[in-house]
Write an enzyme that holds these catalytic residues in place. Structure first.
Site, PDB file in Angstrom:
ATOM      1  N   MET A   6      -8.833  67.720  59.286  1.00 45.13           N
ATOM      2  CA  MET A   6      -8.556  69.047  59.835  1.00 45.13           C
ATOM      3  C   MET A   6      -8.141  68.896  61.287  1.00 45.13           C
ATOM      4  SD  MET A   6     -11.711  71.290  58.226  1.00 45.13           S
ATOM      5  CE  MET A   6     -12.957  70.008  58.476  1.00 45.13           C
ATOM      6  N   ALA A   7      -6.948  69.364  61.610  1.00 47.71           N
ATOM      7  CA  ALA A   7      -6.432  69.253  62.976  1.00 47.71           C
ATOM      8  C   ALA A   7      -7.344  69.985  63.949  1.00 47.71           C
ATOM      9  CB  ALA A   7      -5.017  69.811  63.049  1.00 47.71           C
TER      10      ALA A   7
ATOM     11  N   GLN B 127      -4.817  59.592  58.951  1.00 52.98           N
ATOM     12  CA  GLN B 127      -3.776  60.396  58.326  1.00 52.98           C
ATOM     13  C   GLN B 127      -2.555  60.471  59.234  1.00 52.98           C
ATOM     14  OE1 GLN B 127      -3.541  64.900  57.754  1.00 52.98           O
ATOM     15  NE2 GLN B 127      -4.069  64.234  55.682  1.00 52.98           N
TER      16      GLN B 127
ATOM     17  N   CYS C 136      -0.350  69.980  54.800  1.00 53.23           N
ATOM     18  CA  CYS C 136      -0.536  70.933  55.889  1.00 53.23           C
ATOM     19  C   CYS C 136       0.427  72.113  55.743  1.00 53.23           C
ATOM     20  CB  CYS C 136      -0.311  70.251  57.238  1.00 53.23           C
ATOM     21  SG  CYS C 136      -0.533  71.376  58.640  1.00 53.23           S
TER      22      CYS C 136
ATOM     23  N   LYS D 112      -2.547  63.202  50.577  1.00 47.84           N
ATOM     24  CA  LYS D 112      -3.171  64.532  50.575  1.00 47.84           C
ATOM     25  C   LYS D 112      -2.053  65.548  50.395  1.00 47.84           C
ATOM     26  CE  LYS D 112      -6.617  67.512  51.805  1.00 47.84           C
ATOM     27  NZ  LYS D 112      -5.944  68.812  51.810  1.00 47.84           N
TER      28      LYS D 112
ATOM     29  N   GLY E 218     -10.534  72.436  48.211  1.00 49.23           N
ATOM     30  CA  GLY E 218     -10.255  73.875  48.268  1.00 49.23           C
ATOM     31  C   GLY E 218     -11.435  74.721  47.890  1.00 49.23           C
ATOM     32  N   ASP E 219     -11.947  75.501  48.853  1.00 48.96           N
ATOM     33  CA  ASP E 219     -13.008  76.498  48.623  1.00 48.96           C
ATOM     34  C   ASP E 219     -14.358  75.906  48.253  1.00 48.96           C
ATOM     35  OD1 ASP E 219     -11.070  78.347  49.144  1.00 48.96           O
ATOM     36  OD2 ASP E 219     -10.952  79.155  47.114  1.00 48.96           O
TER      37      ASP E 219
ATOM     38  N   GLY F 176     -13.694  70.853  53.533  1.00 49.66           N
ATOM     39  CA  GLY F 176     -13.040  71.084  54.809  1.00 49.66           C
ATOM     40  C   GLY F 176     -13.709  72.153  55.639  1.00 49.66           C
TER      41      GLY F 176
END
Length: 340
Positions: A17-18, A70, A100, A139, A201-202, A224
Site C-alpha cells: 500500500m503506497a 514491488q 493499482c 499483483k 479484497g475486503d 490491506g
C-alpha cells in the site's frame, strides 16, 4: 505457502500500500503474525531512483526475509532494469504492480491500466522474469472494466511466463474500492493454475478471512486497508484459522505500547519533521472507532513535535482505561461519517 524457494511462516500476507507499507509497518505486521509483506510500490523510472522517497521505500534494513519489492511501470526493459537494481539492493522476491487503480498511475499506463493491453502485459512479464534469478510475483485485478474481466487470460499468461505466485484483488479498475470484492473469478483462476494464488479484497476480520479462503480455494490471503491501525489483525486471523475461536479484543495497555513503539520507529526512520507528519495518519487509524477518537484526532493534527505527539497519544490511551482494560470500538463516529 511457498514463493519459489521460500517457505512462508503462514498464508497471511500484507498487501503493498503506497504510503503505508513502509519498513516500520511491515516489520510490525510480521511481528503480529503476517507470514509475508510486500513493499510499497517503487517506480521503475531511473530518474526517480535516488529521490528521498524512493530510497526510503527501498530500505529493508533489519527486516525478516524474504524481502519482497514491488515495482511499477509500463516499459518492459525499464521494469527489467528496475528488477535487477532491486535485487542488487537486497530484494529476494520482485513483485510487479498491475493492480493499482490510482489515476496518476493509470494515466502513465501503469498499474491496472496495463490490463487493457494483454500483449504488453506478456512482454513485461517475460522481461522481468528473464532479468533476475529470484522469484517474480504479480499483483493484479480482475480486469480494467466491468464486463471485460480478463483475469483468466492474464493469469495463464503469468504462469506461462514463470511468475511464481499471483495475487488478485477481487475488483476491476473501474470498481476502484467501491462495492464488494468478487471472488468467483479468483476461484476459477485457482482451479486452472498450478502456481500459488493469493486472494485480496475486503478481508477485514477473522470470519471474512476464513470465508474468502473457502470461497476461492486460494493458497493465501492478502490483507490491506483493514490492517491500517490494526496490525494485530494478523494475530486474530491466524488464531481463528488455527482454532476456530476468536481472540478477545486486545488490552488497551498493549495497543498503547504498540502504537508508541510504532511512533518511535517512524520518527527514527523518517526524522523529526517528516516522522511527526507521517505518524498522524497512523495515529488516526489506530484511534478510529474508539470513544473520543474524533476529538483527540482534531487536537493531534495540530501538534508539531514528536514529543507532543507521543505524550498526547499516551494520554489518550490512558484515558481509555477508565472504560475497561480492553479496546472497545463504538459503532459509529457521527463526526466522521463519509470519510474514505
Amino acid at each position: 505457502m511457498h514463493i519459489g524457494p521460500y517457505t512462508l511462516a503462514n498464508n497471511l500476507i500484507v498487501a503493498p500500500m503506497a504510503g503505508v507499507t513502509d519498513r516500520p509497518f511491515r516489520m510490525l505486521c510480521k511481528r503480529f503474525g503476517a507470514g509475508h509483506a510486500v513493499s510499497e510500490m517503487i517506480t521503475a523510472d531511473q530518474s526517480l531512483r535516488l529521490t528521498k522517497k524512493t530510497l526510503k521505500r527501498a530500505d529493508f534494513d533489519g527486516e525478516l526475509a524474504p524481502i519482497s519489492v514491488q515495482i511499477a511501470g509500463s516499459d518492459p526493459e525499464q521494469l527489467a532494469q528496475a528488477a535487477r537494481y532491486q535485487v542488487e539492493n537486497g530484494a529476494q522476491i520482485v513483485d510487479i504492480n498491475m493492480g493499482c487503480p490510482a489515476k496518476k498511475v493509470c494515466n502513465k499506463l501503469a498499474g491496472s491500466a496495463l490490463l487493457k493491453d494483454e500483449d504488453l502485459v506478456g512482454r513485461i512479464l517475460d522481461a522481468v522474469v528473464a532479468a533476475v534469478d529470484v522469484p517474480v510475483t504479480l499483483k493484479t485485478r480482475l480486469g480494467f472494466c466491468n464486463g471485460e474481466e480478463n483475469i483468466l487470460r492474464v493469469a495463464r499468461r503469468a504462469e506461462d511466463a514463470g511468475i511464481a505466485a499471483l495475487a488478485i484483488h477481487g475488483r476491476t479498475r473501474e470498481d476502484m474500492y467501491n462495492g464488494a470484492a468478487r471472488y468467483a473469478l479468483i476461484r476459477e483462476v485457482k482451479q486452472q493454475l498450478r502456481i500459488p494464488v493469493i486472494a485480496n479484497g475486503d478481508i477485514d476480520s477473522p470470519h471474512k478471512a476464513a470465508e474468502v479462503l473457502r470461497a476461492t480455494g486460494a493458497d493465501a490471503i492478502m490483507v490491506g486497508r483493514a490492517a491500517q491501525g490494526r496490525p494485530w489483525l494478523f494475530r486474530e486471523i491466524g488464531h481463528y484459522l488455527a482454532s476456530g475461536e476468536l481472540l478477545p479484543p486486545p488490552q488497551v495497555v498493549e495497543i498503547r505500547d504498540v502504537l508508541l513503539e510504532h511512533l518511535d520507529a517512524l520518527y527514527a526512520f523518517y526524522g523529526e519533521y517528516s516522522g511527526c507528519r507521517i505518524a498522524r495518519k497512523h495515529i488516526a487509524w489506530y484511534t478510529k472507532g474508539l470513544a473520543g477518537g474524533n476529538d483527540f484526532r482534531q487536537r493531534m493534527y495540530g501538534l508539531e513535535t514528536t514529543h507532543e505527539q507521543k505524550n498526547a497519544t499516551r494520554a489518550f490511551f490512558d484515558g481509555l482505561l477508565a472504560g475497561g482494560e480492553r479496546l472497545v470500538y463504538v459503532a459509529t463516529e457521527p463526526e466522521e461519517q463519509g470519510e474514505v
